[in-house]
Design an enzyme around this catalytic site. Structure first.
Site, PDB file in Angstrom:
ATOM      1  N   ALA A 107      17.733  18.528 -13.719  1.00  0.00           N
ATOM      2  CA  ALA A 107      16.585  17.639 -13.654  1.00  0.00           C
ATOM      3  C   ALA A 107      16.158  17.505 -12.206  1.00  0.00           C
ATOM      4  CB  ALA A 107      16.953  16.260 -14.210  1.00  0.00           C
ATOM      5  N   ASP A 140       7.506   2.335  10.773  1.00  0.00           N
ATOM      6  CA  ASP A 140       6.237   2.655  11.452  1.00  0.00           C
ATOM      7  C   ASP A 140       6.553   3.339  12.782  1.00  0.00           C
ATOM      8  OD1 ASP A 140       4.850   1.341   9.452  1.00  0.00           O
ATOM      9  OD2 ASP A 140       4.086  -0.264  10.738  1.00  0.00           O
ATOM     10  N   HIS A 178       1.508   5.870  14.475  1.00  0.00           N
ATOM     11  CA  HIS A 178       0.793   5.245  13.355  1.00  0.00           C
ATOM     12  C   HIS A 178      -0.486   4.572  13.860  1.00  0.00           C
ATOM     13  CE1 HIS A 178      -0.108   3.103   9.745  1.00  0.00           C
ATOM     14  NE2 HIS A 178       0.465   1.976  10.058  1.00  0.00           N
ATOM     15  N   HIS A 236       3.633   5.132   4.369  1.00  0.00           N
ATOM     16  CA  HIS A 236       3.800   3.682   4.581  1.00  0.00           C
ATOM     17  C   HIS A 236       3.893   2.985   3.236  1.00  0.00           C
ATOM     18  CE1 HIS A 236       3.048   4.029   8.948  1.00  0.00           C
ATOM     19  NE2 HIS A 236       2.461   5.136   8.531  1.00  0.00           N
TER      20      HIS A 236
HETATM   21 MN    MN Z   1       3.416   0.924   7.993  1.00  0.00          MN
END
Ligand code: MN
Length: 262
Positions: A64, A79, A83, A73
């Site tokens: 599987a 982050d 970003h 995000h």
């Molecule tokens: Mn973020």
């Protein structure tokens, strides 16, 4: 103490349970709440989709596996500096180039759960951080600062987690001055229990979205949608949060963990 001895002691403590591993991550799947930006601001991340390739069937008789459709995000996530436009030019600011040392670091946990329960728009101020430092000790360079609000208890329903009305989302976060102060203390990142690192009201701050604008401008990191910060001490936990090594990535879901003394 030699560093080999330190690691031996840690390994023993993990095996005996005198150091515990706490899961700081929310379940990641089609039900994971995703941020909803107003259309005039920009596009949104679609919800997580899980596509089956085979399930011990004609498409793969003994195995599987799935392939995933998900935003960088989404859910409990990291982050990276790139970003944000303010951090876009750091050569080490993408998920594949951040020094891995940053993924294992001490955590300072500021508990403002009572304040957030009383006021969904609660904002952490410099005075409040200074009061915390007076009680628990100074925030030292190289660590994370995590805002405990118990907001994670709302994670599971988009309605209560995003908590938006006609005036926009209502969720706690930092003031711009608080973020500036933390950067001056040399922290490597800022983490929250909310859908993003900024407060729901952060679009109206100066600068807008200060946890993003200022932290990433300083080549620091963010962690969003953290859970179980109520199981961490104010100081003394070690945070482990490594984004996937996405080439040129702006962020990544993470399995965030904390090592805490029992
Ligand atoms: Mn973020």
């Amino acid at each position: 103490m030699s560093s080999a001895r330190t690691l031996d002691d840690l390994a023993s403590a993990l095996l005996s349970g005198s150091v515990r591993v706490i899961d700081l991550s929310a379940p990641l799947g089609p039900e994971t709440p995703v941020i909803q930006l107003p259309p005039q601001i920009g596009k949104n991340t679609p919800p997580v989709k899980v596509h089956s390739i085979s399930r011990y069937d004609a498409d793969g008789p003994y195995w599987a596996w799935n392939w995933l459709e998900l935003g960088e995000h989404t859910g409990t996530h990291f982050d990276a500096p790139r970003h944000w436009i303010s951090g876009k030019d750091y050569p080490d600011g993408a998920t594949d180039r951040i020094p891995v040392k940053s993924f294992v670091a001490p955590a300072n946990v500021i508990d403002r759960s009572k304040e957030a329960a009383a006021n969904a728009d609660y904002l952490l101020t410099v005075d409040s951080i200074r009061a915390w430092e007076k009680e628990h000790g100074e925030i030292e360079p190289g660590g994370w600062v995590l805002l405990r609000t118990d907001w994670y208890k709302r994670n599971g329903s988009s309605d209560t987690f995003l908590n938006a009305d006609a005036n926009g989302p209502h969720s706690p976060g930092p003031t711009a001055e608080a973020i500036t102060y933390l950067i001056s203390k040399g922290v490597i990142g800022w983490g929250s229990e909310t859908v993003g690192t900024d407060a729901g009201s952060a679009g109206r701050m100066n600068p807008p979205f200060p946890a993003h604008t200022l932290m990433h401008q300083a080549n620091r990191y963010g962690l969003a949608s953290l859970c179980h910060l109520d199981q961490l001490p104010a100081k003394g936990a070690v945070l482990i949060a490594a984004p996937l090594k996405f080439v040129e990535g702006t962020g990544s879901p993470v399995r965030a963990l904390a090592l805490v003394p029992n």
